[in-house]
Design a protein around this motif. Structure first.
Motif: not given
Ligand SMILES: [Zn+2]
Length: 164
Positions: A68-78
């Motif tokens: 929320y409200c944080k540009d460029g943040y990305e994580r992925s969970v498998v």
């Protein structure tokens, strides 16, 4: 309805119990007090996450998460139905599940932290085992014993009410 009033009266605190109470209470039962604080913090942070994409290939689900409200943040969970793996690698470095994993646990209706994400060295069991091995049985977690006793009293009372 007492939980509702509890929630209202303490809504100024970052109370997690309102968000993922089942996972939180499970965590409270297995982790030592110190680690539990850290785990709670991760559960709390899960509240800021948003799913940007979800895909499934051969029973393996991949969640892409942003914040929320944080540009460029990305994580992925498998998630493959039994284990969770996150791109932030917090579990590998710190030994506790990260906020991203907690978020996906919520999405997947998982109500227990999978045992493969719980390192024995961070658990109360490890403490009890240690105490037992050093012959200090008197120090076995009194809260756990009280909890078990309380549970059985409740059962007895419920039965009595039914009878009445
Ligand atoms: Zn993560």
């Amino acid at each position: 309805m007492s939980w509702f009033f509890d929630f209202k009266s303490s809504s100024t605190d970052p109370v997690l119990s309102t968000q993922l109470p089942v996972i939180e209470s499970h965590a409270g039962k297995i982790y030592t007090a110190e680690l539990f604080k850290e785990v709670r913090h991760e559960i709390l942070k899960a509240g800021e996450l948003i799913v940007s994409d979800k895909s499934e290939v051969g029973g393996r689900k991949t969640y892409r998460l942003t914040k929320y409200c944080k540009d460029g943040y990305e994580r992925s969970v498998v998630y493959d139905g039994s284990t969770f793996e996150c791109s932030c690698k917090r579990f590998e470095s710190r030994g506790i599940p990260c906020s991203h994993i907690f978020y996906v646990m919520k999405e997947e209706h998982v109500d227990r932290i999978p045992s493969n994400l719980v390192l024995t060295r961070w658990t109360k069991d490890a403490k009890i085992q240690f105490l037992n091995s050093s012959n200090c049985n008197d120090n076995v977690d009194l809260n756990t014993i009280a909890e078990v006793r309380f549970g059985s009293y409740c059962n007895v009372l419920t039965e009595l009410c039914k009878e009445a």
